[in-house]
Scaffold this active site. Structure first.
Site, short mmCIF file in Angstrom:
data_model
loop_
_atom_site.label_atom_id
_atom_site.label_comp_id
_atom_site.label_asym_id
_atom_site.label_seq_id
_atom_site.Cartn_x
_atom_site.Cartn_y
_atom_site.Cartn_z
N TYR A 17 10.63 31.81 -6.23
CA TYR A 17 10.25 32.22 -4.88
C TYR A 17 11.09 33.37 -4.34
O TYR A 17 11.43 33.41 -3.16
CB TYR A 17 10.30 31.03 -3.91
CG TYR A 17 9.57 29.81 -4.42
CD1 TYR A 17 8.20 29.85 -4.64
CD2 TYR A 17 10.25 28.64 -4.70
CE1 TYR A 17 7.52 28.75 -5.13
CE2 TYR A 17 9.58 27.52 -5.19
CZ TYR A 17 8.22 27.58 -5.40
OH TYR A 17 7.57 26.48 -5.87
N TYR A 144 2.69 18.71 -1.17
CA TYR A 144 3.13 19.53 -2.29
C TYR A 144 3.05 18.69 -3.56
O TYR A 144 3.58 17.58 -3.60
CB TYR A 144 4.55 20.04 -2.10
CG TYR A 144 5.04 20.84 -3.29
CD1 TYR A 144 4.66 22.17 -3.46
CD2 TYR A 144 5.82 20.25 -4.28
CE1 TYR A 144 5.06 22.90 -4.56
CE2 TYR A 144 6.23 20.98 -5.40
CZ TYR A 144 5.84 22.30 -5.53
OH TYR A 144 6.23 23.01 -6.63
N ASP A 245 2.01 10.30 -5.64
CA ASP A 245 2.96 11.24 -6.23
C ASP A 245 4.35 10.87 -5.70
O ASP A 245 4.73 11.25 -4.59
CB ASP A 245 2.57 12.67 -5.85
CG ASP A 245 3.57 13.71 -6.40
OD1 ASP A 245 4.64 13.31 -6.88
OD2 ASP A 245 3.25 14.91 -6.32
N LYS A 274 11.58 14.20 -11.27
CA LYS A 274 12.84 14.55 -10.60
C LYS A 274 14.01 13.63 -10.92
O LYS A 274 14.71 13.86 -11.89
CB LYS A 274 12.59 14.67 -9.09
CG LYS A 274 11.76 15.92 -8.77
CD LYS A 274 11.90 16.38 -7.32
CE LYS A 274 11.41 17.81 -7.18
NZ LYS A 274 10.06 17.96 -6.66
C1 LIG Z 1 8.88 18.69 -7.22
C2 LIG Z 1 7.58 18.00 -7.03
C3 LIG Z 1 6.54 18.16 -7.96
C4 LIG Z 1 6.62 19.11 -9.13
O1 LIG Z 1 7.59 18.75 -10.04
P1 LIG Z 1 8.16 19.86 -11.07
O2 LIG Z 1 9.08 19.08 -11.94
O3 LIG Z 1 8.84 20.87 -10.24
O4 LIG Z 1 7.00 20.42 -11.79
C5 LIG Z 1 5.37 17.45 -7.74
N1 LIG Z 1 5.24 16.62 -6.69
C6 LIG Z 1 6.23 16.44 -5.80
C7 LIG Z 1 6.04 15.50 -4.66
C8 LIG Z 1 7.43 17.13 -5.92
O5 LIG Z 1 8.39 16.98 -5.00
#
Ligand SMILES: *Cc1c(COP(=O)(O)O)cnc(C)c1O
Length: 426
Positions: A17, A144, A245, A274
């Site tokens: 970014y 996101y 997610d 993560k």
């Molecule tokens: C960071 C994130 C992603 C993407 O994960 P990457 O390992 O960066 O591809 C997807 N969903 C959420 C909620 C996130 O915080």
């Protein structure tokens, strides 16, 4: 690194970014330990970011290092097609035990975005034989889900700049983020758009995908968990799948092991990433229910059409096992609750500054929302000068701290935030 290499980095290497022709400054990290990043000039910064929310145990963690080293001496990578290994099986078992009841099947992927792609593919494939019209998703604005195309198509249309990729991006449905905030009394109107959208379009919608309770990169917004119960109920009613997610929220971040636990719901599909490996390396996983697994495996394709090269990487799997073990051994619930109390104590008073629109804290997440967009470079420099690592974006100055942080280190982060407010830097 020497100045020539530093210049090469500046001129040739994409950082996220930012522009290569007009780059934001970067800082060189040479090592890290506990809650501290060490810069090339010897300065030590208290970390408020957990390296994009992943390093829950901090850096250079003995148990995690040992797990990686032990596996490194045996086999660092081997293909997962036709081969099994103990680390992956052990990790899968831990994830099945840890996640909400009913999520019993595990697919390993290599990043959060890919886990989202796999989740979407699972939902599409589940319906592909049964309801041919279900080819779209319903997502929340300001959400996101990652930067790959499927993930982008369910990420906030403005935040991910859908317009740039419009002709290539799948068109999905969006509703507003739930208006009812976490901690406020539940307002049933907050689920109206959800209900109406599903009522009117369920024949086209394969799944609802959302970040439970905490919307992260789209705005650090905390909403009422009752919304998740409505999602679960309406999805079941209208034969739509529910994808959670939990890539940002998993592993205790919000005060529950998973944010879905706030509502006591089990989604049909859940993505984690993560903090899965304690932030050591990239790995993600998708869990699904028996219904989804059987729908896919009894369908005409019979297999899930996905298989990343580094699927279930043994090093990552071992480190993830060690990270989960450490989390379970550390009394994480009390730890996260304590951090929440200290964050509230230190950050909530900052609401008195005119430049601050809102301050909110949940679990180990503290957010100071400003009235105007921040100048990232100016704030970043001020933070580094004050000995902390905080990376704001948009109108958000936030911390997502490692669980090993001390009260004194939280106070230092908060003081650095107050310092930029005092000097009207935002
Ligand atoms: C960071 C994130 C992603 C993407 O994960 P990457 O390992 O960066 O591809 C997807 N969903 C959420 C909620 C996130 O915080």
């Amino acid at each position: 690194m020497d100045s020539e290499l530093t210049r090469f980095d500046l001129e040739h290497v994409w950082h996220p970014y930012t522009s290569l022709t007009d780059p934001l400054p970067t800082y060189e990290v040479v090592s890290a330990h506990d809650c501290t990043l060490v810069l090339d000039d010897g300065r030590e910064l208290t970390d408020g970011m957990s390296s994009w929310w992943a390093c829950i145990h901090g850096y250079n963690v003995k148990e995690l290092n040992e797990a990686a080293k032990g596996q490194l001496d045996r086999v660092s990578h081997v293909m997962f097609g036709g081969i099994r290994h103990e680390g992956a099986a052990m990790l899968a078992k831990k994830l099945v035990e840890l996640t909400p009841a009913g999520l019993d099947y595990v697919f390993f992927a290599d990043s959060g975005s890919v886990a989202v792609e796999v989740s979407l593919k699972m939902a599409l494939q589940y319906y592909s034989d049964r309801v041919k019209t279900k080819t779209k998703f319903l997502a929340l604005r300001k959400g996101y889900h990652g930067d790959t195309f499927g993930a982008m198509s369910v990420t906030d249309p403005e935040g991910s700049m859908h317009s740039i990729y419009r002709d290539f991006l799948s068109q999905n449905y969006f509703i507003d983020q739930p208006a009812c905030r976490f901690g406020d009394p539940w307002d049933p109107d907050s689920a109206d758009q959800l209900y109406e959208m599903l009522r009117d379009h369920h024949e086209e919608i394969a799944a609802v995908i959302l970040e439970p309770v905490v919307q992260g990169a789209g705005g650090m917004y905390f909403y009422h968990p009752e919304f998740l119960r409505r999602v679960r109920a309406y999805c079941s009613h209208f034969d739509v799948l529910f994808i959670a997610d939990e890539i940002a929220t998993g592993f205790g971040r919000t005060g529950k092991m998973f944010a879905c636990n706030w509502a006591g719901v089990t989604p049909d599909i859940m993505a984690v990433g993560k903090a899965l490996t304690g932030g050591y390396m990239t790995m993600s996983a998708v869990l699904c229910s028996k219904k989804i697994m059987e729908g896919i495996c009894n369908g005409s394709a019979g297999v899930l059409m996905h298989g990343p090269t580094f699927m279930a990487n043994p090093l990552a799997a071992r480190v993830a096992c060690a990270s989960v073990d450490r989390l379970l051994a550390m009394n994480w619930r009390e730890t996260v609750h304590h951090i929440e109390t200290v964050l509230k104590d230190k950050l909530l008073p900052l609401a008195r500054y005119d430049s601050v629109a809102d301050v909110r804290v949940l679990g180990t997440i503290g957010v100071v929302e400003t009235r105007n967009p921040v100048d990232m470079a100016v704030l970043q420099k001020s933070f580094v000068d004050d000995g902390v690592w905080i990376r704001p974006f948009g109108r958000l100055i936030y911390v997502m701290v490692p669980y090993i942080i001390s009260d004194g280190e939280i106070a230092k982060l908060a003081a650095a935030v107050e310092h930029v407010l005092q000097r009207n830097l935002v």
